[in-house]
Design an enzyme around this catalytic site. Sequence first.
Site, PDB file in Angstrom:
ATOM      1  N   HIS A   1       0.886  -1.183   0.000  1.00 22.09           N
ATOM      2  CA  HIS A   1       0.000   0.000   0.000  1.00 22.09           C
ATOM      3  C   HIS A   1       0.918   1.226   0.000  1.00 22.09           C
ATOM      4  CE1 HIS A   1      -3.582  -2.414   1.813  1.00 22.09           C
ATOM      5  NE2 HIS A   1      -3.668  -2.342   0.501  1.00 22.09           N
TER       6      HIS A   1
ATOM      7  N   GLU B   1       1.866   4.010   2.750  1.00 17.63           N
ATOM      8  CA  GLU B   1       2.359   3.588   4.062  1.00 17.63           C
ATOM      9  C   GLU B   1       3.888   3.713   4.096  1.00 17.63           C
ATOM     10  OE1 GLU B   1      -1.596   0.748   4.215  1.00 17.63           O
ATOM     11  OE2 GLU B   1       0.354  -0.222   4.414  1.00 17.63           O
TER      12      GLU B   1
ATOM     13  N   GLU C   1       1.228  -4.446  10.975  1.00 12.22           N
ATOM     14  CA  GLU C   1       0.744  -3.072  10.844  1.00 12.22           C
ATOM     15  C   GLU C   1       1.631  -2.246  11.782  1.00 12.22           C
ATOM     16  OE1 GLU C   1      -1.523  -1.576   9.071  1.00 12.22           O
ATOM     17  OE2 GLU C   1      -2.678  -3.205   8.175  1.00 12.22           O
TER      18      GLU C   1
END
Lengths: 93, 312
Positions: free
Chosen positions: B72, B75, B273
């Site tokens: 992504h 990020e 994450e």
Amino acid sequence: KETFEGHQVLRIVAKDEGQLSLIKALEDMSEFELDFWRGVTDVSTPVDIRVPFHSLQSVKIHLEGQDIEYSVMIEDLQAMLDKEQEEMVSAAR
Amino acid sequence: RPEPRNSDSFDFANYHPINEIYAFQDMLVAENPNLVSKIVIGQSYQGRDLNVLKFSTGGTNRPAIWIDTGIHSREWVTQASGTWFAKKIVTEYGRDPALTAILDKMDIFLEIVTNPDGYYYTHNSNRMWRKTRKPNSGSNCVGVDPNRNWDAGFGGPGASGNPCSETYRGPRAHSESEVKSIVDFVKSHRNFKAFISIHSYSQMLLYPYGYTRTPVKDQAELHSLAKKAITDLASLYGTRYRYGSIINTIYQASGGTIDWTYNQGIKYSYTFELRDTGRYGFVLPANQIIPTAKETWLALMAIMDHTFKNPY
């Protein structure tokens, strides 16, 4: 280049499952052009949403109208991006 | 920006555009010909090379560990951490006994800019861009979410069929060259034992599944290893992580990377994450890059060490 003047990131905390569903329903309100930075997971986890300037008032009224608590995580996204850009440029120098 | 003369003088404490990360990769390879090589596993939609750094001390088709960052594109702390990981591996081999033992028997593959078109776009057009940059026929909206495009529960709940959505799954599984290139590489290699895909933000360590509530058969082991990994991570700065399966810890997500890799038989499949939980979201200040990379490295070492010591 896309800029984000006045965009805010709201941190929304649901009190219960009912409010969580109301927040999830925001995903389908495409007119607000919301960008879910942190999606809806469970009641204990905040939801972060980037709200374009043109939708800010409507979204805040919508949340307050349903007694959904929120805070402003980022006051002006573009100001932060400008700072990030400055840091990159000064590091380059 | 003055070109760094070597990878030691690369500025790991700042964000870099794609050309500088690619130049860093080439520098690292040139400086370490007996440890690092670059494999181009394909091209992005707009024709950018998909570069994978291979860290190997020899052997043929050794059991391997995969790490990717930046799938992504917005990020940014993940691509920056991936760059730091690359240097860390080179620096620590021969010094850190645990990493040296791993690399004496296994290979590590690291794809730092997994979505190059999106990453370029975040630097030049839209800092908030997440998806790939392939146009969608019949729509004005561009891009597919590369973490919903894998053939694992593809098309199920937990992804969108709307090309304008940030979680648009794509017209079919593996439609995105950025995804298909990894699929083909993993299938041709056939000996990956761990697969770690790194995202930000919200400080979580997740394992499969995301597309179904059915627990994976290795749930107990993956859960206890995740606990060990986040404990090691927290030991540095106290950064608190949650952990668990994707569907139980965050939400239902179909077509996800590590669901596919787990279903390929790669047991140690995890998604990170990274920071932040606090005030910055995707716009994490550059001064948090190195602390984030350092604490994440401890968790990565826990997973890699366990993989090495538990061959299957």
